[in-house]
Design a protein around this motif. Structure first.
Motif, PDB file in Angstrom:
ATOM      1  N   LYS A  30      -9.084  94.200 149.010  1.00  0.00           N
ATOM      2  CA  LYS A  30      -7.499  94.241 150.300  1.00  0.00           C
ATOM      3  C   LYS A  30      -7.076  94.610 151.487  1.00  0.00           C
ATOM      4  CE  LYS A  30      -5.192  91.493 146.478  1.00  0.00           C
ATOM      5  NZ  LYS A  30      -3.125  91.456 145.568  1.00  0.00           N
ATOM      6  N   ALA A  31      -8.076  96.259 151.317  1.00  0.00           N
ATOM      7  CA  ALA A  31      -7.534  97.141 152.476  1.00  0.00           C
ATOM      8  C   ALA A  31      -8.570  96.638 153.857  1.00  0.00           C
ATOM      9  CB  ALA A  31      -7.656  98.171 152.287  1.00  0.00           C
ATOM     10  N   GLN A  32      -9.538  96.538 152.904  1.00  0.00           N
ATOM     11  CA  GLN A  32     -10.865  96.216 153.719  1.00  0.00           C
ATOM     12  C   GLN A  32     -11.020  94.824 154.444  1.00  0.00           C
ATOM     13  OE1 GLN A  32     -14.061  96.426 151.124  1.00  0.00           O
ATOM     14  NE2 GLN A  32     -14.591  98.460 151.235  1.00  0.00           N
ATOM     15  N   ALA A  33     -10.183  93.532 154.065  1.00  0.00           N
ATOM     16  CA  ALA A  33      -9.653  92.208 154.677  1.00  0.00           C
ATOM     17  C   ALA A  33      -8.954  92.326 155.410  1.00  0.00           C
ATOM     18  CB  ALA A  33      -9.501  91.916 153.508  1.00  0.00           C
ATOM     19  N   LEU A  34      -7.777  93.134 154.797  1.00  0.00           N
ATOM     20  CA  LEU A  34      -7.003  93.710 156.373  1.00  0.00           C
ATOM     21  C   LEU A  34      -7.103  94.284 157.237  1.00  0.00           C
ATOM     22  CD1 LEU A  34      -3.746  94.790 153.760  1.00  0.00           C
ATOM     23  CD2 LEU A  34      -4.321  92.692 154.779  1.00  0.00           C
ATOM     24  N   ARG A  35      -8.042  95.153 156.796  1.00  0.00           N
ATOM     25  CA  ARG A  35      -8.586  95.578 158.281  1.00  0.00           C
ATOM     26  C   ARG A  35      -9.851  95.363 159.262  1.00  0.00           C
ATOM     27  NH1 ARG A  35      -9.972 100.386 154.244  1.00  0.00           N
ATOM     28  NH2 ARG A  35      -8.607 101.959 154.248  1.00  0.00           N
ATOM     29  N   ARG A  36     -10.272  93.983 158.619  1.00  0.00           N
ATOM     30  CA  ARG A  36     -11.350  93.157 159.595  1.00  0.00           C
ATOM     31  C   ARG A  36     -10.848  92.246 159.629  1.00  0.00           C
ATOM     32  NH1 ARG A  36     -14.275  93.010 154.257  1.00  0.00           N
ATOM     33  NH2 ARG A  36     -13.232  91.544 153.203  1.00  0.00           N
ATOM     34  N   PHE A  37      -9.236  91.967 159.263  1.00  0.00           N
ATOM     35  CA  PHE A  37      -8.735  90.877 160.103  1.00  0.00           C
ATOM     36  C   PHE A  37      -7.913  91.809 161.349  1.00  0.00           C
ATOM     37  CE2 PHE A  37      -4.463  89.146 160.944  1.00  0.00           C
ATOM     38  CZ  PHE A  37      -4.798  87.908 161.270  1.00  0.00           C
ATOM     39  N   HIS A  38      -7.749  92.926 161.247  1.00  0.00           N
ATOM     40  CA  HIS A  38      -6.700  93.763 162.366  1.00  0.00           C
ATOM     41  C   HIS A  38      -8.317  94.110 163.404  1.00  0.00           C
ATOM     42  CE1 HIS A  38      -4.659  98.000 163.989  1.00  0.00           C
ATOM     43  NE2 HIS A  38      -4.742  96.679 164.874  1.00  0.00           N
ATOM     44  N   GLY A  39      -9.305  93.815 162.815  1.00  0.00           N
ATOM     45  CA  GLY A  39     -10.122  93.950 164.150  1.00  0.00           C
ATOM     46  C   GLY A  39     -10.296  92.660 164.645  1.00  0.00           C
ATOM     47  N   VAL A  40     -10.386  91.400 164.203  1.00  0.00           N
ATOM     48  CA  VAL A  40     -10.282  90.109 165.048  1.00  0.00           C
ATOM     49  C   VAL A  40      -9.162  90.054 165.717  1.00  0.00           C
ATOM     50  CG1 VAL A  40      -9.825  87.197 164.484  1.00  0.00           C
ATOM     51  CG2 VAL A  40     -11.668  88.860 163.060  1.00  0.00           C
ATOM     52  N   THR A  41      -8.207  90.006 165.361  1.00  0.00           N
ATOM     53  CA  THR A  41      -7.079  90.688 166.162  1.00  0.00           C
ATOM     54  C   THR A  41      -7.326  90.685 167.127  1.00  0.00           C
ATOM     55  OG1 THR A  41      -5.485  92.012 165.672  1.00  0.00           O
ATOM     56  CG2 THR A  41      -4.795  90.066 164.360  1.00  0.00           C
ATOM     57  N   ASN A  42      -7.261  91.956 167.738  1.00  0.00           N
ATOM     58  CA  ASN A  42      -8.324  92.838 168.573  1.00  0.00           C
ATOM     59  C   ASN A  42      -9.197  92.327 169.540  1.00  0.00           C
ATOM     60  OD1 ASN A  42      -6.754  94.827 167.752  1.00  0.00           O
ATOM     61  ND2 ASN A  42      -8.017  96.542 167.066  1.00  0.00           N
ATOM     62  N   LEU A  43     -10.386  91.654 169.176  1.00  0.00           N
ATOM     63  CA  LEU A  43     -11.003  90.368 169.546  1.00  0.00           C
ATOM     64  C   LEU A  43     -10.873  89.629 170.191  1.00  0.00           C
ATOM     65  CD1 LEU A  43     -14.479  90.713 167.022  1.00  0.00           C
ATOM     66  CD2 LEU A  43     -13.934  91.867 169.615  1.00  0.00           C
ATOM     67  N   LEU A  44      -9.501  89.152 169.255  1.00  0.00           N
ATOM     68  CA  LEU A  44      -8.564  87.902 170.222  1.00  0.00           C
ATOM     69  C   LEU A  44      -7.573  88.238 171.592  1.00  0.00           C
ATOM     70  CD1 LEU A  44      -7.853  85.888 166.884  1.00  0.00           C
ATOM     71  CD2 LEU A  44     -10.415  85.862 168.446  1.00  0.00           C
ATOM     72  N   MET A  45      -7.784  89.100 171.080  1.00  0.00           N
ATOM     73  CA  MET A  45      -6.210  89.966 172.397  1.00  0.00           C
ATOM     74  C   MET A  45      -7.227  89.928 173.214  1.00  0.00           C
ATOM     75  SD  MET A  45      -3.531  91.850 170.588  1.00  0.00           S
ATOM     76  CE  MET A  45      -4.064  92.941 170.266  1.00  0.00           C
ATOM     77  N   ALA A  46      -8.808  90.987 173.255  1.00  0.00           N
ATOM     78  CA  ALA A  46      -9.362  91.271 174.170  1.00  0.00           C
ATOM     79  C   ALA A  46      -9.746  89.902 175.573  1.00  0.00           C
ATOM     80  CB  ALA A  46     -10.258  92.035 173.896  1.00  0.00           C
TER      81      ALA A  46
END
Length: 284
Positions: A168-184
């Motif tokens: 779950k922690a890994q999935a949350l980190r991946r999602f965090h990375g996705v949000t950073n890419l989308l904001m960029a």
């Protein structure tokens, strides 16, 4: 938004048609005749604006090759139209103006400036809408994948439970990375005024979900779940930020402001026609 884009195109066309009356025979008549010839050069670019607005309103989100080609063609056509409108505005500004025609000059410059501004906004809209949708396309699958992982609750034995928390922690980190890419990706876009509230709401939502997912990942890392309810609530609030009443009011206000700009075009066109008529009556 799309209805406003079409209304803009029609308003610009009507403004062009409504501002081409003949003038008196005098120095003012010569000035008006010169202005009329300049305005004739706007018929083609303003017709282009009308067509582009109609195409945008009929198929704004189409993801086909044909749709992409149409949008690219609209962008190029609107850019060319904008150049011609600004050129006409500069030519009117450079004319020697008789004292009696100064109000007419002022109105004409306001009219062409409004035509240029709204054409520019329509061009931005034609570029922004498909790119905005494309930039946010990965968000839905990313949320679904995260929800599926977080929904897993059954694990037997301390090792399995620890592995579940880690996943779950890994999935949350991946999602965090996705949000950073989308904001960029969103930061590389230039939204038109009418799209600014929606654009900022999406950025706020992504930023909030990213922050919350990062904190949840740290809370779940190592299997010590603790009290994560406040973090989950923060994530949910961020996910729904684009649907709040405040966000909806901002979007409605932006559309009303956009509509007011198109209405101002018609008002200016009517004022130009009225001033021409006044000059024709007093100087004939």
């Amino acid at each position: 938004m799309l209805r406003a884009a079409l209304a803009l195109a029609m308003a610009i066309m009507l403004a062009a048609c409504g501002s081409s009356q003949s003038g008196p025979r005098s120095r003012v008549a010569h000035y008006i005749g010169t202005v009329d010839r300049i305005e004739l050069t706007l018929k083609t670019p303003l017709a282009t604006v009308t067509r582009a607005g109609s195409q945008l309103a009929s198929s704004p989100q189409r993801a086909s090759l044909l749709g992409n080609l149409e949008r690219a063609g609209s962008e190029q056509a609107l850019s060319a139209a904008l150049t011609k409108i600004r050129s006409a505005q500069a030519r009117i500004a450079a004319l020697t103006t008789p004292a009696a025609a100064r109000r007419l000059r002022s109105l004409l410059l306001s009219l062409t400036a409004s035509e240029a501004d709204l054409t520019h906004q329509l061009r931005l809209l034609a570029v922004f809408l498909p790119r905005f949708s494309a930039a946010l396309a990965p968000l839905g699958p990313a949320i679904l994948s995260l929800e599926q992982t977080l929904a897993r609750t059954q694990a037997y034995g301390s090792a399995a439970v620890s592995a579940l928390y880690t996943a779950k922690a890994q999935a949350l980190r991946r999602f965090h990375g996705v949000t950073n890419l989308l904001m960029a990706g969103l930061h590389r876009l230039t939204p038109p005024r009418v799209s600014l509230p929606q654009y900022h709401a999406e950025l706020t939502s992504l930023r909030g979900m990213g922050t919350s997912s990062g904190r949840l990942a740290r809370a779940l890392a190592g299997g010590a779940q603790g009290n994560v309810r406040p973090l989950l609530l923060a994530f949910d609030r961020a996910a729904s930020a684009t649907r709040t009443r405040s966000a909806q009011r901002s979007e409605i206000a932006a559309i009303k402001a956009y509509d007011a700009s198109t209405a101002r075009l018609n008002t200016l066109a009517a004022a130009v026609a009225s001033e021409r008529l006044r000059l024709s009556k007093t100087l004939t």
